[in-house]
Write a protein that holds these residues in place. Structure first.
Motif, PDB file in Angstrom:
ATOM      1  N   GLU A 304     -17.804  31.000  -3.957  1.00  0.00           N
ATOM      2  CA  GLU A 304     -16.477  31.626  -3.493  1.00  0.00           C
ATOM      3  C   GLU A 304     -16.190  32.613  -2.914  1.00  0.00           C
ATOM      4  OE1 GLU A 304     -13.404  29.918  -3.746  1.00  0.00           O
ATOM      5  OE2 GLU A 304     -13.523  28.163  -5.391  1.00  0.00           O
ATOM      6  N   GLY A 305     -15.567  33.219  -2.899  1.00  0.00           N
ATOM      7  CA  GLY A 305     -15.460  34.561  -1.950  1.00  0.00           C
ATOM      8  C   GLY A 305     -14.104  34.420  -0.964  1.00  0.00           C
ATOM      9  N   PHE A 361     -20.747  23.417  -3.305  1.00  0.00           N
ATOM     10  CA  PHE A 361     -19.120  23.041  -2.647  1.00  0.00           C
ATOM     11  C   PHE A 361     -19.081  24.846  -2.614  1.00  0.00           C
ATOM     12  CE2 PHE A 361     -20.056  20.631  -6.587  1.00  0.00           C
ATOM     13  CZ  PHE A 361     -18.220  19.628  -6.792  1.00  0.00           C
ATOM     14  N   ASP A 362     -18.149  24.346  -1.154  1.00  0.00           N
ATOM     15  CA  ASP A 362     -17.886  25.554  -0.066  1.00  0.00           C
ATOM     16  C   ASP A 362     -16.395  25.538  -1.037  1.00  0.00           C
ATOM     17  OD1 ASP A 362     -17.405  27.178   1.361  1.00  0.00           O
ATOM     18  OD2 ASP A 362     -18.490  26.599   2.779  1.00  0.00           O
ATOM     19  N   ARG A 363     -16.239  26.401  -1.949  1.00  0.00           N
ATOM     20  CA  ARG A 363     -14.768  27.037  -2.191  1.00  0.00           C
ATOM     21  C   ARG A 363     -15.059  25.497  -3.564  1.00  0.00           C
ATOM     22  NH1 ARG A 363     -12.531  30.707  -0.251  1.00  0.00           N
ATOM     23  NH2 ARG A 363     -12.271  31.410   1.471  1.00  0.00           N
ATOM     24  N   SER A 364     -13.714  25.244  -4.187  1.00  0.00           N
ATOM     25  CA  SER A 364     -14.458  24.513  -5.417  1.00  0.00           C
ATOM     26  C   SER A 364     -12.702  24.145  -5.950  1.00  0.00           C
ATOM     27  CB  SER A 364     -14.433  25.280  -6.411  1.00  0.00           C
ATOM     28  OG  SER A 364     -14.533  26.104  -6.896  1.00  0.00           O
ATOM     29  N   TRP A 365     -13.167  23.463  -7.083  1.00  0.00           N
ATOM     30  CA  TRP A 365     -11.940  23.389  -8.304  1.00  0.00           C
ATOM     31  C   TRP A 365     -11.011  25.483  -9.129  1.00  0.00           C
ATOM     32  CZ3 TRP A 365     -16.767  22.031  -8.884  1.00  0.00           C
ATOM     33  CH2 TRP A 365     -17.654  22.322  -9.408  1.00  0.00           C
ATOM     34  N   TYR A 366     -11.923  26.220  -8.550  1.00  0.00           N
ATOM     35  CA  TYR A 366     -11.560  26.898  -8.830  1.00  0.00           C
ATOM     36  C   TYR A 366     -10.332  27.652  -7.740  1.00  0.00           C
ATOM     37  CZ  TYR A 366     -14.813  27.856 -12.442  1.00  0.00           C
ATOM     38  OH  TYR A 366     -15.475  27.803 -13.329  1.00  0.00           O
ATOM     39  N   GLY A 367     -10.260  27.238  -6.745  1.00  0.00           N
ATOM     40  CA  GLY A 367      -8.721  27.115  -6.130  1.00  0.00           C
ATOM     41  C   GLY A 367      -7.073  27.542  -6.959  1.00  0.00           C
ATOM     42  N   ARG A 368      -7.137  26.526  -7.553  1.00  0.00           N
ATOM     43  CA  ARG A 368      -6.300  26.623  -8.506  1.00  0.00           C
ATOM     44  C   ARG A 368      -6.006  28.006  -8.551  1.00  0.00           C
ATOM     45  NH1 ARG A 368      -3.186  21.775 -11.644  1.00  0.00           N
ATOM     46  NH2 ARG A 368      -2.236  21.836  -9.323  1.00  0.00           N
ATOM     47  N   VAL A 369      -6.435  28.623  -9.325  1.00  0.00           N
ATOM     48  CA  VAL A 369      -6.235  30.252 -10.282  1.00  0.00           C
ATOM     49  C   VAL A 369      -6.278  31.196  -8.633  1.00  0.00           C
ATOM     50  CG1 VAL A 369      -6.916  28.875 -12.206  1.00  0.00           C
ATOM     51  CG2 VAL A 369      -8.437  30.278 -10.634  1.00  0.00           C
ATOM     52  N   LEU A 370      -7.310  30.458  -7.511  1.00  0.00           N
ATOM     53  CA  LEU A 370      -7.193  32.251  -6.559  1.00  0.00           C
ATOM     54  C   LEU A 370      -6.389  31.450  -5.803  1.00  0.00           C
ATOM     55  CD1 LEU A 370     -11.058  31.352  -6.272  1.00  0.00           C
ATOM     56  CD2 LEU A 370      -9.973  33.789  -7.366  1.00  0.00           C
ATOM     57  N   VAL A 371      -6.244  30.335  -4.446  1.00  0.00           N
ATOM     58  CA  VAL A 371      -5.374  30.247  -2.884  1.00  0.00           C
ATOM     59  C   VAL A 371      -4.162  30.159  -3.774  1.00  0.00           C
ATOM     60  CG1 VAL A 371      -6.238  28.231  -2.574  1.00  0.00           C
ATOM     61  CG2 VAL A 371      -4.689  29.330  -0.671  1.00  0.00           C
ATOM     62  N   GLU A 372      -4.204  28.823  -4.710  1.00  0.00           N
ATOM     63  CA  GLU A 372      -2.695  28.099  -5.486  1.00  0.00           C
ATOM     64  C   GLU A 372      -1.859  29.248  -5.772  1.00  0.00           C
ATOM     65  OE1 GLU A 372      -2.752  24.331  -6.446  1.00  0.00           O
ATOM     66  OE2 GLU A 372      -4.457  23.405  -5.404  1.00  0.00           O
ATOM     67  N   ARG A 373      -2.179  30.427  -7.311  1.00  0.00           N
ATOM     68  CA  ARG A 373      -1.935  31.116  -7.977  1.00  0.00           C
ATOM     69  C   ARG A 373      -1.664  31.914  -6.910  1.00  0.00           C
ATOM     70  NH1 ARG A 373      -4.405  35.024 -12.551  1.00  0.00           N
ATOM     71  NH2 ARG A 373      -3.307  36.910 -11.929  1.00  0.00           N
ATOM     72  N   VAL A 374      -2.443  32.818  -6.043  1.00  0.00           N
ATOM     73  CA  VAL A 374      -1.633  33.524  -5.347  1.00  0.00           C
ATOM     74  C   VAL A 374      -0.612  33.561  -4.373  1.00  0.00           C
ATOM     75  CG1 VAL A 374      -2.609  35.000  -2.980  1.00  0.00           C
ATOM     76  CG2 VAL A 374      -3.821  34.855  -5.259  1.00  0.00           C
ATOM     77  N   GLU A 375      -0.344  32.350  -3.416  1.00  0.00           N
ATOM     78  CA  GLU A 375       0.359  31.545  -2.568  1.00  0.00           C
ATOM     79  C   GLU A 375       1.371  31.206  -3.263  1.00  0.00           C
ATOM     80  OE1 GLU A 375       0.179  32.452   0.984  1.00  0.00           O
ATOM     81  OE2 GLU A 375      -1.912  33.084   0.692  1.00  0.00           O
TER      82      GLU A 375
END
Lengths: 495, 495
Positions: A304-305, A361-375
């Motif tokens: 992630e990053g 994994f180029d991006r991962s399950w952390y999408g939920r607490v990153l992009v999905e949270r922010v967006e």
């Protein structure tokens, strides 16, 4: 779990005194409203490292609030009456009634932790106690309670300093008791088991707040502000409290210092060093995945990053010397229709490597607490419960001897701008940059918060996050490869 | 836990065939609507005793429903691919997508139960697996899934008959395999651990349905009807599924046979026998509570029952020969203001006896799943979660060596009318009867359902319900005293 609580948070005296005036007033007002409504009780659990300011904070809270409506209970040696009944009885009898606040010191967590640290119980028994605790807290929340769980933290170094400081101060040296010193010795065990307990019991309806304890001003204000925001949110919810009404908000850092800010992004590696070290680490990885011991393991790496932080390039360096049959790169974009028809984690379970395999994994399950949270792609309830679900998921990987390494590639805003422009100007890189990338930059601060919360809630001994200083790509790539190799070697040694 | 599934439920062929026609049609319709909405998946877990009709029921369901939208998965020997990944992987890959139904045979419950029954794992490990399962199912429900968990049951006697029947039928004897026979031998262990698993994992969002398996018609119709009602309720909920949207309804007995109906209320005791046995049991109790071994125990007795069933009189006989300093009777009426300001169970925790003490509850925490359920004093979500909370509560009592006996005093409607009239006619008993008592009679059937569900969900090895045939007061009183004495003696033997 404790990363953000070891970066030296501090607030100066003047800002503190100014903030406290407002905070006290607001807290008293909220407390009054709580009593007026008398719809739910508030339970504050105080835990953590000795010397990290637990007692001082509780004292302060009692001073700030209306003492008639706040009760401090400390559960030290049980009384005869308490010993004659099931262990939970002493907590039940002290539960705050609706409209009031109870502060529990030396609560169920202290007891299970001390028992585990002292070796009186083993992991399986600890797990049973954790499980019973979860049921208990869930029931309290279902019944309407608002629960705050504070863990006061000090790094090992901070603890040592703190103890020395106390010792050399004749007026305060009485504060050091043998238990404190013992604590210093058993610090590692305490933190290790503490992390296990926090990981398991930080659920959306009753999350943990880890507070850095070394600076009294920062610690007091953060606790006060967390309480205030949680109280205000709960008071606003009208009607009968439902399950999870009270997922207390995550509170942004009060001194504007974040985990990411604490990184030294000026770290670099010269071209020669890079070439040499990269080759060495690539070679090391190639050997490790061919090692006989890898047959009982598997490897997963999460990247992630920030946008343009160099994930793709880093991944190519990781796989540079590997046999393509042994690894697989899974790019995570928007879910497919099939994936949307399944629980969130399903699309990642699909790609879990078999033994002896390596999945990136180029991006991962952390999408939920990153992009999905922010967006705002999912509700707060969804991403708040995701922390616990992710921890459960990663624990299963760990139990199966899958080595999991997680990287956050961090660059600063200037470096990102430079790279965006470069991409726009370079023909073969132009496909990499879109208007959306520029728009995401506006949410930089929200991502900083999201990353801090993510690391605090999902970095653990069994699945640690590695923050990678990525302004210099060479430095980043070598650090990543070295981290993977170290993690594999450590796993081989353990088994 | 299995009481209602051992009373010989049965449905005749004609009624069955008539009912099936409508049921199939309605199921198909619901299945179509499920697909149309494609908002959530349905997961059906099949567990229980061998020979209780698991396979037959699954076969039937597949025939009744649209096979394109229902998938039966059986998890027998794991494949190589599955063995190479964490244990949960094989379940994730077979999860039904939104809009579809998955039937899981040989699921996580079968695996943990077989491991425990075979002695491969101990209780602590079983508890860890139970805990992981709870987190998994909770996550699935949070993600919207509707889960049905069916336990097919046979009493030991029914199992033996079933095996004999199969053996003597040449056309079906191939159905008996060594596993079945082994099952018969290990029946007791299977039921004991099964009960532990069911007690812990029957939560409001994913409750267990225990189905008596001996009569194929009853079993098939009950499963079908439960599915249908659960599906219809979930399909009606519009909007995004929230946690606990899907607490599937409790389904009334289809053949109008209830656990309470199965009692023989004609049981009586002659006056002489009564005098003699009562004195003997009272004497026995007096000795038991003075026994040295009682020092590490305590005793709790719960009295519930129909109005005018004789609770008060029975309680007085229990305490007849006891030292008043050793016991206490706690009558449970409407909660006080102080009690209303606390979680539901608080008012009962208050009265937990210390070691060596005996507390009698005249009505109890079961009020929530009896009067509060029937009268609508709390929401269905509240009383549905109460079963699990009560089991957690009673497990703590048991772990602390508190012996808990629970009595339901059952009389029939005629006997109740007779006693009501007698009370009205007898001056010193008149205070005991109010208009409300007569009104409660109108809800007789609802109470029968509530009592059945209560016993099914909260009677367990560690805290069994005793149903007391109370038309004859003498018979009831002696049975109660004897049950208490037997329970105490059994507890002394265990420790």
């Amino acid at each position: 779990m404790f990363e953000s609580a070891e970066i030296g948070h501090a607030i100066d005296k003047e800002s503190y005194e100014k903030a406290v005036i407002e905070l006290r007033e607001a807290l008293l007002e909220a407390q009054f409203e709580l009593k007026q409504q008398s719809r739910f009780p508030v339970l504050i659990l105080i835990n953590g490292i000795e010397g990290a300011g637990k007692g001082e904070t509780v004292k302060l809270l009692s001073e700030w609030m209306d003492p008639r409506l706040i009760h401090v209970e400390s559960f030290l040696t049980p009384t005869d009456e308490e010993l004659a009944r099931p262990a939970q009885w002493r907590f039940w009898r002290k539960l705050p009634p609706k409209g009031q606040i109870g502060i529990f010191f030396g609560n169920w967590y202290s007891q299970m932790l001390h028992a585990r640290v002292d070796g009186d119980i083993k992991d399986a028994r600890l797990d049973q106690l954790i499980d019973a605790t979860e049921r208990f807290e869930r029931m309290l929340c279902d019944e309407g309670a608002l629960i705050f769980k504070f863990w006061f933290h000090l790094s090992k170094k901070q603890l040592k300093n703190r103890l020395k400081e106390l010792e050399s101060d004749p007026q305060r040296s009485w504060q050091i008791n043998p238990l404190d010193w013992k604590q210093s010795e058993v610090y590692d065990r305490f933190v290790r088991f503490g992390e296990r307990v926090l990981r398991r019991t930080s659920r959306d309806y009753a999350p943990w707040y880890v507070i850095e304890g070394s600076d009294a001003n920062y610690r007091s204000l953060t606790v006060g502000r967390t309480l205030l925001e949680g109280l205000q949110a709960a008071l606003k919810l009208k009607g009968r409290p439902r399950p999870q009404p009270h997922a207390a908000p995550l509170v942004a850092s009060l001194d504007n210092r974040s985990l990411l800010d604490s990184l030294d992004l000026s770290l670099t590696l010269s071209k020669d060093d890079y070439k040499q070290q990269l080759a060495a680490e690539q070679q090391r990885l190639a050997l490790l995945v061919r090692d006989k011991r890898f047959r009982s393991h598997a490897l997963m790496a999460v990247f992630e990053g920030n946008d343009a932080a160099g994930k793709g390039g880093a991944i190519r360096r990781v796989t540079g010397s590997l046999d393509p049959r042994q690894y697989r790169t899974v790019p995570i974009a928007a879910p497919t229709e099939e994936e949307r028809a399944q629980p969130y984690l399903w699309r990642f379970w699909r790609h879990i490597p078999a033994r002896r395999q390596f999945t990136i994994f180029d991006r991962s399950w952390y999408g939920r607490v990153l992009v999905e949270r922010v967006e705002g792609f999912c509700t707060p309830a969804d991403w708040l419960r995701a922390y616990g679900e992710i921890n459960d998921f990663e624990e299963q990987l760990h139990d199966y001897k899958i080595v999991l390494v997680k990287f956050w590639l961090a660059i600063d805003k200037d470096e990102q701008a430079r790279r965006f422009k470069e991409r726009e100007e370079t023909a073969f890189k132009r496909y990499k940059i879109t208007d959306e990338d520029w728009r995401n930059r506006d949410k930089w601060e929200q991502y900083v918060d999201a990353v801090g919360d993510m690391v605090d809630r999902t970095s653990s001994e069994i699945a640690p996050w590695t923050l990678v200083e990525a302004n210099d790509k060479r430095y980043a790539r070598v650090k990543i490869l070295r981290t993977i190799n170290d993690a594999l070697e450590a796993a081989f040694k353990r088994s």
